[in-house]
Design an enzyme around this catalytic site. Structure first.
Site, short mmCIF file in Angstrom:
data_model
loop_
_atom_site.label_atom_id
_atom_site.label_comp_id
_atom_site.label_asym_id
_atom_site.label_seq_id
_atom_site.Cartn_x
_atom_site.Cartn_y
_atom_site.Cartn_z
N GLY A 45 90.62 3.48 18.53
CA GLY A 45 91.43 2.46 17.85
C GLY A 45 90.58 1.34 17.27
O GLY A 45 90.82 0.86 16.16
N CYS A 46 89.57 0.94 18.01
CA CYS A 46 88.70 -0.15 17.55
C CYS A 46 87.84 0.29 16.37
O CYS A 46 87.58 -0.49 15.46
CB CYS A 46 87.84 -0.66 18.70
SG CYS A 46 88.83 -1.38 20.03
N THR A 47 87.42 1.55 16.37
CA THR A 47 86.66 2.08 15.25
C THR A 47 87.53 2.12 14.00
O THR A 47 87.11 1.65 12.93
CB THR A 47 86.11 3.49 15.57
OG1 THR A 47 85.25 3.38 16.71
CG2 THR A 47 85.35 4.07 14.39
#
Length: 161
Positions: A45-47
């Site tokens: 998700g952060c990527t």
């Protein structure tokens, strides 16, 4: 501390980026700033979130807006993350989570029944005078950057929420 809301002064900060250059919010007065908090470099998700912001950096630049992602990860981790994914968004390191806490993004979380403290995915638009102009908490990554851009355009046009 009360929860950070629109109209309140944005907590000031000075944090290092992936190249170990210090970014201070006070030095960015006169422009809009988007600050987003995320849990961890290289998680899926952060990527996706970092890639989504990176994809729109030119559009944010045309709006005279600076964008920064902040997590507790180290400068070194940010550097590897940036290089691995070709990110153009500037990532700031807050290992003691002082800034994350100041923005109310350091919260109790629960995974598989285990409780712990961690970063709640949150985004803030800070206006040229240093006040919080928009807040999103518990952000869902998909389409979020477009929502932030739309709100920024409204703010720049003088529109209210």
């Amino acid at each position: 501390m009360s929860e950070l809301q629109e109209g309140m002064p944005a907590p000031d900060f000075c944090l290092p980026d992936a190249d170990e250059r210090t970014v201070c919010l006070a030095e960015l007065r006169g422009a809009y700033v988007v600050v987003y908090f995320y849990p961890k470099d290289n998680s899926s998700g952060c990527t996706l979130q970092a890639q989504s912001f990176s994809d729109e950096m030119e559009a944010f630049s045309r709006q005279n807006t600076r964008v920064f992602g902040i997590s507790p990860d180290s400068v070194r981790s940010h550097k590897r993350f940036t290089e691995k994914h070709g990110l153009t968004v500037r990532l700031l390191s807050d290992p003691d989570h002082a800034v994350i806490e100041a923005y109310g993004a350091w919260v109790p979380k629960k995974t598989y029944g285990r409780e712990y403290m961690g970063v709640e995915r949150s985004t803030f638009i800070i206006d040229p005078e240093g006040r919080v102009a928009a807040v999103w908490r518990k952000v869902k990554v998909k389409e979020h950057v477009a929502v932030v851009m739309a709100r920024l355009e409204e703010l720049r046009a003088g529109g209210a929420a």
